[in-house]
Each structure stands twice: as C-alpha cells, then as structure tokens.
Design an enzyme around this catalytic site. Structure first.
Site, PDB file in Angstrom:
ATOM      1  CB  VAL A  61      -1.024   0.041   1.161  1.00  0.00           C
ATOM      2  CG1 VAL A  61      -2.138  -0.959   0.927  1.00  0.00           C
ATOM      3  CG2 VAL A  61      -0.367  -0.165   2.506  1.00  0.00           C
ATOM      4  CG  ASN A  87      -3.694  -2.548  10.816  1.00  0.00           C
ATOM      5  OD1 ASN A  87      -3.572  -2.271  12.009  1.00  0.00           O
ATOM      6  ND2 ASN A  87      -3.070  -3.581  10.245  1.00  0.00           N
ATOM      7  CB  SER A 139       1.403   4.683  17.659  1.00  0.00           C
ATOM      8  OG  SER A 139       2.313   4.414  18.706  1.00  0.00           O
ATOM      9  CE1 TYR A 152       5.023   2.892  14.184  1.00  0.00           C
ATOM     10  CE2 TYR A 152       5.129   3.905  16.356  1.00  0.00           C
ATOM     11  CZ  TYR A 152       4.538   3.019  15.474  1.00  0.00           C
ATOM     12  OH  TYR A 152       3.446   2.275  15.878  1.00  0.00           O
ATOM     13  CB  ALA A 153       7.729  10.090  16.519  1.00  0.00           C
ATOM     14  CB  ALA A 154       7.781  12.057  11.532  1.00  0.00           C
ATOM     15  CE  LYS A 156       1.938   4.300  13.358  1.00  0.00           C
ATOM     16  NZ  LYS A 156       0.880   3.649  12.541  1.00  0.00           N
TER      17      LYS A 156
HETATM   18  P1  NAD Z   1       2.863  -6.109  11.971  1.00  0.00           P
HETATM   19  O1  NAD Z   1       4.294  -5.760  11.925  1.00  0.00           O
HETATM   20  O2  NAD Z   1       2.447  -7.326  12.741  1.00  0.00           O
HETATM   21  O3  NAD Z   1       2.380  -6.197  10.439  1.00  0.00           O
HETATM   22  C1  NAD Z   1       1.070  -6.503  10.078  1.00  0.00           C
HETATM   23  C2  NAD Z   1       0.982  -6.754   8.589  1.00  0.00           C
HETATM   24  O4  NAD Z   1       1.448  -5.617   7.828  1.00  0.00           O
HETATM   25  C3  NAD Z   1       1.831  -7.919   8.073  1.00  0.00           C
HETATM   26  O5  NAD Z   1       0.962  -8.939   7.588  1.00  0.00           O
HETATM   27  C4  NAD Z   1       2.662  -7.318   6.946  1.00  0.00           C
HETATM   28  O6  NAD Z   1       2.845  -8.207   5.856  1.00  0.00           O
HETATM   29  C5  NAD Z   1       1.838  -6.100   6.557  1.00  0.00           C
HETATM   30  N1  NAD Z   1       2.541  -5.064   5.808  1.00  0.00           N
HETATM   31  C6  NAD Z   1       3.736  -4.490   6.104  1.00  0.00           C
HETATM   32  N2  NAD Z   1       4.070  -3.570   5.185  1.00  0.00           N
HETATM   33  C7  NAD Z   1       3.043  -3.536   4.288  1.00  0.00           C
HETATM   34  C8  NAD Z   1       2.806  -2.777   3.104  1.00  0.00           C
HETATM   35  N3  NAD Z   1       3.690  -1.873   2.663  1.00  0.00           N
HETATM   36  N4  NAD Z   1       1.652  -2.992   2.421  1.00  0.00           N
HETATM   37  C9  NAD Z   1       0.750  -3.913   2.851  1.00  0.00           C
HETATM   38  N5  NAD Z   1       0.940  -4.650   3.960  1.00  0.00           N
HETATM   39  C10 NAD Z   1       2.066  -4.468   4.669  1.00  0.00           C
HETATM   40  O7  NAD Z   1       2.062  -4.834  12.522  1.00  0.00           O
HETATM   41  P2  NAD Z   1       1.094  -4.662  13.788  1.00  0.00           P
HETATM   42  O8  NAD Z   1       1.882  -4.729  15.044  1.00  0.00           O
HETATM   43  O9  NAD Z   1      -0.086  -5.545  13.638  1.00  0.00           O
HETATM   44  O10 NAD Z   1       0.670  -3.114  13.635  1.00  0.00           O
HETATM   45  C11 NAD Z   1      -0.471  -2.694  12.933  1.00  0.00           C
HETATM   46  C12 NAD Z   1      -0.644  -1.197  13.145  1.00  0.00           C
HETATM   47  O11 NAD Z   1      -0.757  -0.875  14.531  1.00  0.00           O
HETATM   48  C13 NAD Z   1       0.545  -0.343  12.628  1.00  0.00           C
HETATM   49  O12 NAD Z   1       0.064   0.846  12.050  1.00  0.00           O
HETATM   50  C14 NAD Z   1       1.325  -0.045  13.896  1.00  0.00           C
HETATM   51  O13 NAD Z   1       2.111   1.128  13.781  1.00  0.00           O
HETATM   52  C15 NAD Z   1       0.200   0.124  14.879  1.00  0.00           C
HETATM   53  N6  NAD Z   1       0.621  -0.052  16.270  1.00  0.00           N
HETATM   54  C16 NAD Z   1       1.183  -1.232  16.669  1.00  0.00           C
HETATM   55  C17 NAD Z   1       1.591  -1.380  17.995  1.00  0.00           C
HETATM   56  C18 NAD Z   1       2.196  -2.667  18.492  1.00  0.00           C
HETATM   57  O14 NAD Z   1       2.661  -2.703  19.630  1.00  0.00           O
HETATM   58  N7  NAD Z   1       2.195  -3.743  17.692  1.00  0.00           N
HETATM   59  C19 NAD Z   1       1.418  -0.317  18.906  1.00  0.00           C
HETATM   60  C20 NAD Z   1       0.841   0.870  18.454  1.00  0.00           C
HETATM   61  C21 NAD Z   1       0.449   0.989  17.125  1.00  0.00           C
END
Ligand code: NAD
Length: 261
Positions: A61, A87, A139, A152-154, A156
């Site tokens: 994406v 997401n 986040s 990441y901070a930028a 988010k």
């Molecule tokens: P993750 O690293 O487990 O990845 C989830 C999925 O993203 C994977 O299936 C991967 O293949 C897919 N992906 C990665 N790059 C992609 C791309 N360019 N196009 C399409 N798919 C892609 O992530 P997560 O921990 O489930 O995080 C999901 C969201 O939640 C993110 O935006 C993350 O910043 C946010 N978030 C996560 C946490 C945490 O602790 N895990 C905390 C706060 C916010």
C-alpha cells in the site's frame, strides 16, 4: 439501529497478520464482508486457509499503482465501501537522528504515512456514498516525543493531523474519521521492537520490556482484541457522533522517554 446490525463492506490494510488480522476476524465474526490487503503472500495464504470468507489483495500500500489495483479489485468484489481501516504501519529505524539512514526514513514515511493518503484518496468517494467510517491506526507515539524513533513518531503524529483534517472535510458528507493510539500491543511485533531497542541501547530485552510497561499508569501491554472491539464500537451507531478523535488504548501513557532517567 447499530451499524453492526447490517452487513458492511470492510477494507483493512495490512490485514493478513498482526493487529489487522484480529480486526478482520472481529468484523467477520459480526457477519461483515471483509477484504484485506497485505504485502505478504505467506500471511495471506495462512489467513485464507483459516478464514476462507475473507477476500484479499496481495499488494504494497505504499505504492500508488498497487493501491489503485487494490481498489479495482475491491470495487469489483463489493461495489461499496462502508468501513476503511488504515492499519498498515512499520516500526521503522531505531536510531539517533544523525544515524538514521535516509533510505530507511523514506521507506518508513512511505509505508506509514504516504500509504494513508494513497488509500484514503481512493476510499473517500466511496465513503461519501455509504456515509461510512474511516479508522486510522496511529499509536501512543503520536502523542509524545519518542527518542530514537523519529520516522515512526513523525508518521504517527501526521496520522492524527490527517484524521482531524479529513474528519472536517468528510464530516459534512456523513463520514466519520477517527484514529486509535494503542500502546505496546502484546505479540510478535513488540517483541521485535524490544529486541531492536535492546540491541541499540546495549541492554537486556527484559530491561526494555520493563521500561515499556512502566511508561503507562496501568503497567500493561494491550491486546489486539481490545483495539478490534474499540473499532467495532466506533463503527456502530453508538459511535455515530464520534469523529476527529485520537483515542488512546494504552493503559494511560505517561511518556515515552523515561528510559533516559
Ligand atoms: P505487523 O508488523 O504485525 O504487520 C502486520 C501486517 O502488515 C503484516 O501482515 C505485513 O505483511 C503487513 N505489511 C507491512 N508492510 C506492508 C505494506 N507496505 N503494504 C501492505 N501490507 C504491509 O504490525 P502490527 O503490530 O499488527 O501493527 C499494525 C498497526 O498498529 C501499525 O500501524 C502499527 O504502527 C500500529 N501499532 C502497533 C503497535 C504494536 O505494539 N504492535 C502499537 C501501536 C500501534
């Protein structure tokens, strides 16, 4: 009547594993039509094997032409879009300002921020037609400075800026736009982040895990299911007057820099 009482078409980016998959399964469990886009063919295959009703597009994406293709496929399958969950998000580099590789910076901004624009610009006309909902995954890093995680901070913080801006642009059309600000979520991703952070700082993973948990008042990591349930609530009629908000699910983050002390 709750929005969840009628069948909705839901699109979730990065929905084949991690938090996105939990969100996808939560919508499916409510009887909705769920489509995910993910860059990982392996993760999609695993998801489809267990959840054959969830449809999918293999794609990145952060690449505009692949987002265009996603919408061709999505519209061909469902015709309408009621709920978009932006997401996707990667952790990006863990490094001091002067040590960040500019290519890592660009890649993180492409995936975490530019994708949000590419996907949402395609979704906006469909959401206006359905008077739908957009959820953007920010986040707790969108609410505080986050040492060693500049990119990441930028991205988010920008996610919240876009959420508020698009809530204003789309609100008059009946479309609601909200962001979620999870704290550290239990699971493999946070374990990867902890490992990188521990390596960068030359301390043990246990020490980093302890610091992360001490950053919030409840001393917890959150569960992906809590995020999914909050999204279901926001997209139901119970949330019909909630828009433009950045909602923390984080045990009340007190700051992200107390590791310095
Ligand atoms: P993750 O690293 O487990 O990845 C989830 C999925 O993203 C994977 O299936 C991967 O293949 C897919 N992906 C990665 N790059 C992609 C791309 N360019 N196009 C399409 N798919 C892609 O992530 P997560 O921990 O489930 O995080 C999901 C969201 O939640 C993110 O935006 C993350 O910043 C946010 N978030 C996560 C946490 C945490 O602790 N895990 C905390 C706060 C916010």
């Amino acid at each position: 009547k709750l929005m969840t009482d009628t069948v909705k078409s839901v699109l979730i980016t990065a929905g084949a594993s991690g938090i996105g998959r939990v969100i996808a399964e939560a919508f499916l469990a409510q009887g909705h039509q769920v489509h995910v886009c993910d860059i990982s063919a392996e993760a999609i295959a695993e998801l489809r094997a267990e959840q054959p009703l969830i449809t999918s597009t293999l794609g990145d994406v952060s690449l505009r032409d692949q987002v265009d293709q996603l919408f061709v496929e999505f519209k061909g399958l469902y015709g309408q879009l009621d709920i978009l969950v932006n997401n996707v998000g990667i952790a990006g580099p863990t490094a001091a300002l002067e040590d960040i590789d500019p290519d890592d910076w660009d890649h993180t901004i492409n995936v975490d921020l530019n994708s949000l624009f590419y996907v949402s610009r395609q979704a906006a006309p469909l959401l206006k037609t359905s008077k739908g909902c957009m959820i953007n995954m920010a986040s707790n890093a969108a609410l505080f400075g986050f040492p060693l995680r500049s990119a990441y901070a930028a991205a988010k913080w920008a996610t919240i800026g876009l959420t508020k801006t698009w809530a204003m642009e789309l609100g008059p059309f009946g479309v609601r736009v909200n962001a979620l600000c999870p704290g550290s979520v239990s699971g493999p991703r946070i374990e990867r982040v902890i490992a990188k952070d521990a390596e960068q700082r030359g301390v043990s993973e246990e020490a980093i895990r302890d610091v992360y948990q001490r950053q919030n008042s409840l001393r917890v990591f959150v569960e992906a299911e809590e995020i999914a349930q909050t999204i279901l609530f926001l997209c139901s009629s119970a949330g019909r007057n909630i828009s433009g908000q950045a909602i923390p699910i984080d045990g009340h983050t007190e700051g992200l820099s107390n590791w310095l002390e």
